[in-house]
Motif scaffolding. Structure first.
Motif, PDB file in Angstrom:
ATOM      1  N   GLU A 119      -9.420   2.191  -3.048  1.00  0.00           N
ATOM      2  CA  GLU A 119      -7.811   1.184  -2.421  1.00  0.00           C
ATOM      3  C   GLU A 119      -7.457   1.084  -4.231  1.00  0.00           C
ATOM      4  O   GLU A 119      -5.823   1.052  -3.638  1.00  0.00           O
ATOM      5  CB  GLU A 119      -8.716  -0.579  -2.742  1.00  0.00           C
ATOM      6  N   ILE A 120      -7.968   1.157  -5.237  1.00  0.00           N
ATOM      7  CA  ILE A 120      -6.906   1.594  -6.053  1.00  0.00           C
ATOM      8  C   ILE A 120      -6.569   3.775  -5.928  1.00  0.00           C
ATOM      9  O   ILE A 120      -5.255   3.478  -6.167  1.00  0.00           O
ATOM     10  CB  ILE A 120      -7.594   1.902  -7.088  1.00  0.00           C
ATOM     11  N   ASP A 121      -7.600   4.916  -5.678  1.00  0.00           N
ATOM     12  CA  ASP A 121      -6.913   5.749  -5.726  1.00  0.00           C
ATOM     13  C   ASP A 121      -6.333   6.298  -4.963  1.00  0.00           C
ATOM     14  O   ASP A 121      -5.273   7.129  -4.927  1.00  0.00           O
ATOM     15  CB  ASP A 121      -8.150   6.678  -5.678  1.00  0.00           C
ATOM     16  N   ASN A 122      -6.612   5.712  -2.979  1.00  0.00           N
ATOM     17  CA  ASN A 122      -6.003   5.924  -1.940  1.00  0.00           C
ATOM     18  C   ASN A 122      -4.052   5.117  -1.792  1.00  0.00           C
ATOM     19  O   ASN A 122      -4.065   5.665  -0.980  1.00  0.00           O
ATOM     20  CB  ASN A 122      -7.132   6.436  -1.222  1.00  0.00           C
ATOM     21  N   PHE A 123      -4.676   4.002  -2.059  1.00  0.00           N
ATOM     22  CA  PHE A 123      -3.525   3.387  -2.073  1.00  0.00           C
ATOM     23  C   PHE A 123      -3.006   2.895  -2.841  1.00  0.00           C
ATOM     24  O   PHE A 123      -1.978   1.931  -2.120  1.00  0.00           O
ATOM     25  CB  PHE A 123      -4.623   1.783  -0.594  1.00  0.00           C
ATOM     26  N   HIS A 124      -3.379   2.251  -3.945  1.00  0.00           N
ATOM     27  CA  HIS A 124      -2.372   1.858  -5.140  1.00  0.00           C
ATOM     28  C   HIS A 124      -2.257   0.499  -4.687  1.00  0.00           C
ATOM     29  O   HIS A 124      -0.576   0.483  -4.667  1.00  0.00           O
ATOM     30  CB  HIS A 124      -1.178   2.664  -5.246  1.00  0.00           C
TER      31      HIS A 124
ATOM     32  N   ALA B 200       0.775  -1.165   0.232  1.00  0.00           N
ATOM     33  CA  ALA B 200       0.072  -0.060   0.032  1.00  0.00           C
ATOM     34  C   ALA B 200       0.982   1.349   0.011  1.00  0.00           C
ATOM     35  O   ALA B 200       1.586   1.395   0.641  1.00  0.00           O
ATOM     36  CB  ALA B 200      -0.913  -0.050   1.154  1.00  0.00           C
ATOM     37  N   LYS B 201       0.633   2.130  -0.783  1.00  0.00           N
ATOM     38  CA  LYS B 201       1.481   3.708  -0.702  1.00  0.00           C
ATOM     39  C   LYS B 201       0.107   4.736  -0.365  1.00  0.00           C
ATOM     40  O   LYS B 201      -0.429   4.536  -1.159  1.00  0.00           O
ATOM     41  CB  LYS B 201       1.833   3.717  -2.240  1.00  0.00           C
ATOM     42  N   ARG B 202       0.210   5.177   0.351  1.00  0.00           N
ATOM     43  CA  ARG B 202      -0.345   6.335   1.578  1.00  0.00           C
ATOM     44  C   ARG B 202      -0.136   7.323   1.400  1.00  0.00           C
ATOM     45  O   ARG B 202       0.730   7.983   1.658  1.00  0.00           O
ATOM     46  CB  ARG B 202      -0.983   5.275   2.752  1.00  0.00           C
ATOM     47  N   ASP B 203      -0.996   8.505   1.555  1.00  0.00           N
ATOM     48  CA  ASP B 203      -0.789   9.620   1.387  1.00  0.00           C
ATOM     49  C   ASP B 203      -1.770  10.342   2.765  1.00  0.00           C
ATOM     50  O   ASP B 203      -3.233  11.081   1.961  1.00  0.00           O
ATOM     51  CB  ASP B 203      -0.582  10.433   0.571  1.00  0.00           C
TER      52      ASP B 203
ATOM     53  N   CYS C  33       9.312  -1.311   6.299  1.00  0.00           N
ATOM     54  CA  CYS C  33       8.599  -0.125   6.432  1.00  0.00           C
ATOM     55  C   CYS C  33       8.104   0.086   7.951  1.00  0.00           C
ATOM     56  O   CYS C  33       7.680   1.561   8.048  1.00  0.00           O
ATOM     57  CB  CYS C  33       7.119  -0.852   5.836  1.00  0.00           C
ATOM     58  N   ALA C  34       9.041  -0.218   9.147  1.00  0.00           N
ATOM     59  CA  ALA C  34       8.979   0.352  10.711  1.00  0.00           C
ATOM     60  C   ALA C  34       9.770   1.472  11.046  1.00  0.00           C
ATOM     61  O   ALA C  34       9.301   2.133  12.341  1.00  0.00           O
ATOM     62  CB  ALA C  34       9.210  -1.082  11.620  1.00  0.00           C
TER      63      ALA C  34
ATOM     64  N   ALA D 118       4.535   7.069   3.191  1.00  0.00           N
ATOM     65  CA  ALA D 118       4.834   5.740   3.726  1.00  0.00           C
ATOM     66  C   ALA D 118       4.180   4.623   2.338  1.00  0.00           C
ATOM     67  O   ALA D 118       2.895   5.048   1.677  1.00  0.00           O
ATOM     68  CB  ALA D 118       4.153   4.959   5.017  1.00  0.00           C
ATOM     69  N   THR D 119       4.962   3.474   2.316  1.00  0.00           N
ATOM     70  CA  THR D 119       4.930   2.622   1.558  1.00  0.00           C
ATOM     71  C   THR D 119       4.979   1.758   2.110  1.00  0.00           C
ATOM     72  O   THR D 119       6.265   1.376   3.524  1.00  0.00           O
ATOM     73  CB  THR D 119       5.950   2.283   0.549  1.00  0.00           C
TER      74      THR D 119
END
Length: 180
Positions: A123-128, A41-44, A146-147, A50-51
Motif C-alpha cells: 500500500e505504501i510502495d504501490n499505491f502511496h 491512491a496514486k497508482r501506476d 477522477c472519472a 491515475a490518482t
C-alpha cells in the motif's frame, strides 16, 4: 431504508474471462461534523497511471467475518476506530483487466477516534495511500474529477451511488435523533 444492491459491468476493458471472486469490505466513514474520510491512491500499474479517491477497505481474509475485516481495514488504512452504523449494501462489479469479480460489502461508519495507520508495504510502495477529509460536495467533485481515467470511471460508478445513499442514511439518523 432497504440495502443497496447494485450490479455493475466493466465497460472500460474487454471481458475475456473471470477467474476469481473477491469478497471486499468498504466504508463510508464520517464524523459528527459530516466530514467524510477516504483514501487517495496514486497508482501506476496495469490499469494505467491515475490518482484516485476511494473508500477505505479491502479484502476479507480467511476466517474473518465482514465486520471484523472492516474494522481491521479502517484501522490499517485510516488509523480509525469506528462505530458501524448501518450496512449500506452490496455492489457487485468487475475488473475485466485482471479477470476479477468484486463483491463489495459497504457499511456506514462513524469515527470514534483516529490513531496510527498500519499500511502494508504494498500500500505504501504501490499505491502511496493517504487520507482525505472532505465534505460531501468535495467528495462528489473528487470522484467526478477522477472519472477521467478508465479505472477512475469504474470506481466512481461503484462509489458515487453508495456515497449518495449514505448521505440519505445520515440525514435520516439525524432526523430520528432530533425527534427523540
Amino acid at each position: 431504508m432497504k440495502e443497496l444492491n447494485l450490479q455493475l459491468k466493466d465497460t472500460e476493458w474487454p471481458l475475456e474471462y473471470i477467474d476469481h471472486d473477491r469478497q471486499i469490505v468498504r466504508a463510508i466513514v464520517f464524523d459528527d461534523q459530516e466530514n467524510y474520510y477516504f483514501v487517495r491512491a496514486k497508482r501506476d500499474d496495469d490499469f494505467g497511471k491515475a490518482t484516485l479517491i476511494e473508500t477505505s477497505g479491502g479484502g476479507v481474509e480467511a476466517g474473518e467475518d465482514l465486520e471484523t475485516a472492516l474494522k481491521r481495514e479502517l484501522k490499517e488504512e485510516l488509523g480509525a476506530e469506528v462505530e458501524i452504523m448501518h450496512k449500506i449494501g452490496i455492489v457487485s462489479d468487475y475488473y475485466n483487466l485482471i479477470h476479477r469479480h468484486n463483491i463489495n460489502n459497504y457499511y456506514l461508519c462513524r469515527v470514534k477516534s483516529f490513531g496510527t495507520k498500519h499500511l502494508t508495504q504494498q500500500e505504501i510502495d504501490n499505491f502511496h495511500l493517504s487520507t482525505l477529509k472532505l465534505n460531501y460536495e468535495e467528495a462528489v467533485a473528487e470522484y467526478e474529477k477522477c472519472a477521467a481515467t478508465k479505472i477512475g470511471k469504474l470506481i466512481a460508478a461503484r462509489e458515487l451511488p453508495v456515497l449518495k445513499y449514505a448521505k440519505k442514511l445520515i440525514g435520516e439518523d439525524l432526523k430520528r435523533s432530533k425527534a427523540k
